[in-house]
Scaffold this active site. Structure first.
Site, PDB file in Angstrom:
ATOM      1  CG  ASN A  90     -52.244  21.311  -5.781  1.00 58.70           C
ATOM      2  OD1 ASN A  90     -53.026  21.271  -6.723  1.00 58.70           O
ATOM      3  ND2 ASN A  90     -51.473  20.290  -5.461  1.00 58.70           N
ATOM      4  CB  SER A  98     -58.874  21.759   3.157  1.00 54.63           C
ATOM      5  OG  SER A  98     -58.145  21.047   4.123  1.00 54.63           O
ATOM      6  N   GLY A  99     -59.590  22.895   6.198  1.00 52.32           N
ATOM      7  CA  GLY A  99     -59.190  23.681   7.363  1.00 52.32           C
ATOM      8  C   GLY A  99     -57.694  23.929   7.485  1.00 52.32           C
ATOM      9  CG  HIS A 100     -54.585  20.832   6.573  1.00 52.03           C
ATOM     10  ND1 HIS A 100     -53.340  20.675   6.027  1.00 52.03           N
ATOM     11  CD2 HIS A 100     -55.428  20.121   5.797  1.00 52.03           C
ATOM     12  CE1 HIS A 100     -53.435  19.889   4.964  1.00 52.03           C
ATOM     13  NE2 HIS A 100     -54.689  19.541   4.804  1.00 52.03           N
ATOM     14  CB  CYS A 158     -50.566  14.877  -2.149  1.00 53.31           C
ATOM     15  SG  CYS A 158     -51.354  16.146  -1.180  1.00 53.31           S
ATOM     16  CB  ALA A 193     -59.976  19.173   0.404  1.00 54.39           C
ATOM     17  CB  THR A 194     -58.909  13.771   0.663  1.00 56.74           C
ATOM     18  OG1 THR A 194     -57.672  14.441   0.437  1.00 56.74           O
ATOM     19  CG2 THR A 194     -58.874  12.392   0.031  1.00 56.74           C
ATOM     20  CD  GLN A 210     -53.284  25.020  -1.955  1.00 56.14           C
ATOM     21  OE1 GLN A 210     -52.968  26.037  -1.351  1.00 56.14           O
ATOM     22  NE2 GLN A 210     -52.883  23.822  -1.580  1.00 56.14           N
TER      23      GLN A 210
HETATM   24  N1  PMP Z   1     -57.154  19.855  -3.145  1.00 56.44           N
HETATM   25  C1  PMP Z   1     -56.075  20.658  -3.222  1.00 56.44           C
HETATM   26  C2  PMP Z   1     -55.985  21.646  -4.343  1.00 56.44           C
HETATM   27  C3  PMP Z   1     -55.068  20.572  -2.275  1.00 56.44           C
HETATM   28  O1  PMP Z   1     -54.002  21.374  -2.365  1.00 56.44           O
HETATM   29  C4  PMP Z   1     -55.190  19.624  -1.219  1.00 56.44           C
HETATM   30  C5  PMP Z   1     -54.102  19.468  -0.184  1.00 56.44           C
HETATM   31  N2  PMP Z   1     -52.830  19.163  -0.702  1.00 56.44           N
HETATM   32  C6  PMP Z   1     -56.327  18.805  -1.189  1.00 56.44           C
HETATM   33  C7  PMP Z   1     -57.288  18.962  -2.158  1.00 56.44           C
HETATM   34  C8  PMP Z   1     -56.521  17.777  -0.106  1.00 56.44           C
HETATM   35  O2  PMP Z   1     -56.880  18.409   1.109  1.00 56.44           O
HETATM   36  P1  PMP Z   1     -56.997  17.630   2.486  1.00 56.44           P
HETATM   37  O3  PMP Z   1     -55.601  17.541   3.021  1.00 56.44           O
HETATM   38  O4  PMP Z   1     -57.878  18.501   3.333  1.00 56.44           O
HETATM   39  O5  PMP Z   1     -57.597  16.303   2.231  1.00 56.44           O
END
Ligand code: PMP
Length: 381
Positions: free
Chosen positions: A151, A201-203, A326, A70-71, A181
């Site tokens: 999140n 996002s996958g994880h 994060c 997602a980043t 989320q």
């Molecule tokens: N957007 C949201 C709302 C998230 O919760 C997260 C993960 N903490 C991200 C983006 C980033 O996702 P990724 O780890 O796949 O880069």
């Protein structure tokens, strides 16, 4: 047994995801761009995953682009849209609740590229008002962004309401939704969200880390971040990570049939948790009662700093978060934007459950929080 309640940070990969990743590493290891059989098999596996993600978002598989997560997807959307749609129109409207992977690229555009940014503050419950968004969007606005589920608090945002009105009045304005989320936790139909771009996002959905997908509505042109071999329709050059992509598809296929049951179960677990928390006088629940994903609950344990409680719980084999994983313990901008006092923001705990969380685990958590409060409050005295 560890009690893992930090599923908004990441989830445990499910068996179908792991076995599919393995299969794509040891057997279907070809490059999808190769013309021979092994390459074609790898391409087939990517196509199958694309169809699965598209089915979950109820869209055409042609609209799905795979990325590293997602980043990357959020960065690509923001910089790619700014480049193609932000030459003359220089205004951006965004919620004040966004994840750093949205907030930081937008801040960069503001500080370095001459964009004007309006950040819409949430109410005390953590939800933005669609009306505030609409009042800020005008003819000069090129980009509007609002996440689906926050999140840190689980607050569900009125994305459909905001985006449908923006698209009605300013059809050229790009609408972007970070749905990380919400994906696989609530039904998302791409067309009904009125989003030009949706990021997942996958994880966070029991696949492995390092893979994500974005829905890009037909006709939207984002400038790519990476140039090269032209994979993913030229939007994301570089050999596709076939194992991770295929594993993502497998996880989504595994979760799809039981999404509703999982949601209902999460509702029950959340109700149970809230009932227990409501009986403890030194606990304040920061998540909204109603407009909230049942998978995330944020509460403050008055008088005990988040990190201190987090470590106490960890010693008891219970894993939660002090807010956004994060931000690594930094002051939560989301809770502050909601108007929480420093005292409440500094003592916030985020509990994020998964499909396998049990009432028994909630009992263990609440007992440990009470035990922690007793011994840590004593230490302070
Ligand atoms: N957007 C949201 C709302 C998230 O919760 C997260 C993960 N903490 C991200 C983006 C980033 O996702 P990724 O780890 O796949 O880069």
């Amino acid at each position: 047994m560890a009690v893992y309640l930090d599923n908004a940070a990441t989830t445990r990969p499910c068996e179908p995801a792991v076995s599919t990743v393995f299969q794509n590493m040891v057997e279907d290891y070809g490059n999808p761009s190769s013309l021979h059989g092994i390459g074609i098999k790898a391409e087939k596996n990517v196509t199958e995953a694309r169809k699965s993600i598209a089915a979950a978002l109820v869209c055409d598989p042609q609209c799905i682009v795979f990325t590293s997560g997602a980043t990357e997807s959020n960065n690509m959307t923001i910089f790619g849209a700014a480049k193609n749609y932000g030459k003359r129109k220089k205004k951006i409207v965004v919620s004040a609740l966004e994840h750093p992977s949205v907030a930081e690229p937008i801040k960069y555009l503001e500080e370095k590229e001459g964009f004007t940014v309006t950040r819409i503050k949430p109410s005390h419950g953590g939800t933005v008002a669609a009306e505030d968004f609409l009042a800020a969007v005008d003819d000069e606005t090129c980009f509007v962004s609002c996440m689906l589920v926050n999140n840190e608090t689980g607050a569900i945002q009125p994305v459909r309401k905001i985006f449908s009105a923006v698209k009605r009045d300013f059809p050229e304005c790009i609408t972007h939704c970070d749905a990380v989320q919400g994906f696989m936790k609530m039904p998302i139909k791409a067309a009904e969200l009125f989003a030009d771009v949706i990021v997942v996002s996958g994880h966070k959905v029991h696949a492995v880390k390092g893979v994500g997908a974005m829905y890009i509505r037909k006709g939207i042109r984002l400038a790519p971040l990476l140039l090269g071999g032209g994979q993913e329709k030229g939007l994301r050059s570089g050999t596709e990570s076939v194992p991770l992509i295929a594993g993502f598809g497998a996880a989504v296929r595994a979760l799809m049939p039981t999404m509703k049951t999982a949601h209902d179960n999460a509702e029950q677990i959340r109700a149970y948790l809230l009932k227990k928390l409501s009986k403890i006088e030194y606990i304040t629940v920061n998540s909204d009662d109603e407009l909230c994903s049942p998978f995330i609950t944020n509460f403050s344990v008055k008088g005990i700093r988040s990190e201190t409680m987090l470590h106490f719980l960890e010693e008891n084999d219970i894993y939660v978060s002090s807010g956004s994983a994060c931000s690594k313990g930094a002051h939560s901008s989301v809770l502050t934007a909601m108007g929480l006092s420093d005292e409440l923001a500094d003592s916030a705990i985020r509990v994020s459950i998964s499909r396998t969380t049990t009432m028994g685990e909630i009992d263990l958590l609440v007992n440990a929080v009470q035990k922690g409060h007793m011994s840590l409050a004593k230490v302070k005295k």
